[in-house]
Design an enzyme around this catalytic site. Structure first.
Site, PDB file in Angstrom:
ATOM      1  CD  GLU A 333      -2.637   1.316   2.584  1.00 13.60           C
ATOM      2  OE1 GLU A 333      -3.088   0.220   3.006  1.00 13.60           O
ATOM      3  OE2 GLU A 333      -2.870   2.409   3.145  1.00 13.60           O
ATOM      4  CD  GLU A 338      -3.146   7.670   5.088  1.00 10.22           C
ATOM      5  OE1 GLU A 338      -4.122   7.036   5.506  1.00 10.22           O
ATOM      6  OE2 GLU A 338      -1.974   7.427   5.434  1.00 10.22           O
TER       7      GLU A 338
END
Length: 543
Positions: A333, A338
């Site tokens: 990932e 974010e």
């Protein structure tokens, strides 16, 4: 077996993006090193050679004047990294006059290889120490395959297996002392392989979000299925929907909308809705650019990220297509961006791999004061050995494991993009609606890598001999029909080197001599293009 395949792939990629290059300096204007620097050490790269003899008749040399610093040295960096798997010997000439020394240190010279991109470059260094004789010129070699070397981090692999060194540091008579050292250095030389990063400048996939209304279903999949039957991971409390209310295009902008509303789906009622998009495009290596403006407020969690195409997550697009073979985090990932509303304006990037996941240690970020009021460009550079994260061109994190294996580097497989806006349990009770706004998503690769090297038109029978080649090679091909033909050469950076043919040709067999005299050793790609086909093959040049 998987580890063997991974090591073979890494070896091929490291050599694919490498070129033979001489790193040298004779301090008479004929070198390739232009950034010599002294740490607590005065240097002069145009010092008259005061000790001309049969071992060194150079007119000028480098003066090394340790003024008593604890860690005095001289150093330089190269633009990329050394590949020590096949070329591992560095040489230099050195003269140390005995009147220029104080103290009683062992007379020696060390050559250290470091990663200059680290905050503490010495932390992963490899070093070779060699004795020297005072008052005479001598040639000293440092062989990082056969000499005894010292890894400061004992967990580091042998230097000949590493691809992270881009700094050379030379130190005379050690460190952790305040003794004075006067020395002269000349004819530094390394004739080996230096990695060359591919240039990702060819757009291979994008969404500019033109038009109005629903998103382009040929490019995006709405992931709505609750993965464990009742909720999402990470304590997210929203439903992801495929409604235009939660994802739409307006005025050239994608809006992923988080809303406070009672919504029932899959037999579960939740108080918030949003959207989670999967790209119907997967890729390996390249540059990803996303221009976006973020929602704000406690409990909001927008993300721009990637997952391995092989993830076995029910409801994900590629799982539905039959590719789900690998669990998280073994699939890999990459979190490009974010943003947690409780830490407003702090942008974080991260990787999740078997070696570190969940509360991963592999993170970095920066403060963007206008993250939720202005659009910014979030960029990932995905190379075969590292990931570079930036915002508006300002790098805040580099993930570059010393050793690439299945635990640290699952990023040798294709990944796909995800865009989502999650709602967390601590959401502000006054929250009603907000959006992750995206102006565009663009994926770039270098031209040679985005062209299939397999001859999908077997009638071309494109080949060159000899291969590997020196001085020249003969490119042969078959033309089944009359066509406008173009035959051209690119280097590993995707730069056009030469056009050999650009003309209309009749059907038949053809040969052309490609002269290699002006090329450096390395890997080159030759491409045969007609109106209906394009074929690319690889040639190794050993000059």
């Amino acid at each position: 077996m998987k580890n063997v395949v991974l090591l073979i792939l890494i070896f091929f990629l490291n050599h694919m993006f490498a070129q033979n290059q001489t790193i040298e300096d004779d301090f008479e204007g004929n070198g390739t090193i232009t950034n010599w620097f002294g740490d607590n050490c005065n240097i002069d790269t145009n010092q008259t050679n005061l000790y001309v003899d049969s071992n060194n008749n150079s007119a000028t040399v480098l003066k090394y004047d340790d003024v008593g610093g604890t860690y005095s040295n001289v150093r330089f960096e190269v633009n990329n990294t050394f590949d020590l798997s096949s070329d591992y010997v560095f040489t230099l000439k050195i003269y140390v006059p005995s009147p220029g020394l104080t103290g009683n240190q062992t007379n020696q010279v060390s050559l250290k290889l470091q990663d200059g991109s680290l905050n503490e470059p010495w932390s992963t260094q490899s070093e070779i120490l060699k004795p020297i004789i005072l008052d005479q010129w001598q040639t000293v070699s440092f062989d990082f395959l056969n000499d005894n070397y010292i890894n400061l981090d004992q967990n580091s692999p042998p230097p000949s297996q590493r691809m992270d060194f881009n700094r050379v540091l030379i130190q005379v008579n050690g460190e952790n002392n305040n003794d004075l050292v006067l020395a002269y250095i000349d004819d530094f030389y390394y004739n080996g392989t230096v990695a060359v990063d591919p240039i990702y400048d060819t757009l291979i996939w994008s969404d500019e979000f033109d038009g109005e209304g629903a998103i382009d279903s040929s490019k995006w999949h709405h992931q709505t299925l609750l993965p464990n039957g009742s909720s999402w991971y990470n304590n997210e409390i929203q439903h992801y929907t495929d409604r235009i209310d939660n994802s739409n295009i307006s005025n050239g902008v994608l809006n992923i909308v988080g809303k406070k509303e009672v919504y029932n789906s899959q037999g579960v009622t939740k108080q918030y809705t949003s959207a989670r998009l999967n790209s119907k495009f997967a890729f390996q290596y390249g540059k990803i650019e996303i221009r976006a403006k973020l929602p704000s407020g406690i409990g909001t969690w927008p993300a721009i990220w990637t997952l391995g195409k092989n993830i076995n997550e029910n409801g994900a697009y590629w799982y539905n297509q039959g590719y789900g073979t690998t669990s998280w985090p073994a699939c890999g990932e990459i979190d490009i961006m974010e943003h947690w509303g409780y830490n407003q304006n702090y942008i974080q990037s991260a990787t999740h791999t078997p070696s570190s996941y969940g509360g991963t240690l592999n993170i970095g970020g920066q403060v963007i004061p206008t993250a939720s009021s202005e659009f910014h460009i979030y960029t990932l550079l995905w190379y075969p050995d590292r990931l570079i994260f930036s915002v508006d061109g300002n790098i805040h994190y580099i993930y570059k494991p010393i050793e690439l294996n299945n635990d640290t580097w699952p990023f040798n497989e294709e990944q796909y993009l995800l865009l989502n806006f999650a709602i967390l349990p601590d959401i502000d009770p006054n929250f009603v609606v907000d959006a992750l706004e995206v102006e565009y998503v663009r994926v770039y690769q270098s031209a040679p890598l985005s062209i299939n090297e397999i001859d999908n038109s077997s009638s071309f029978r494109l080949i060159n001999t000899p291969n590997p080649a020196k001085n020249y090679t003969i490119i042969s091909y078959n033309l089944p029909d009359n066509a406008d033909v173009k035959l051209y050469i690119h280097n590993v950076n995707g730069q056009l080197i030469q056009t050999l043919i650009e003309e209309k040709q009749t059907a038949g067999q053809y040969q052309i001599k490609w002269n290699l005299d002006n090329l450096l050793s390395g890997i080159y790609f030759y491409t045969l293009k007609t109106e209906n086909n394009i074929v690319t093959k690889k040639c190794i040049v050993n000059m």
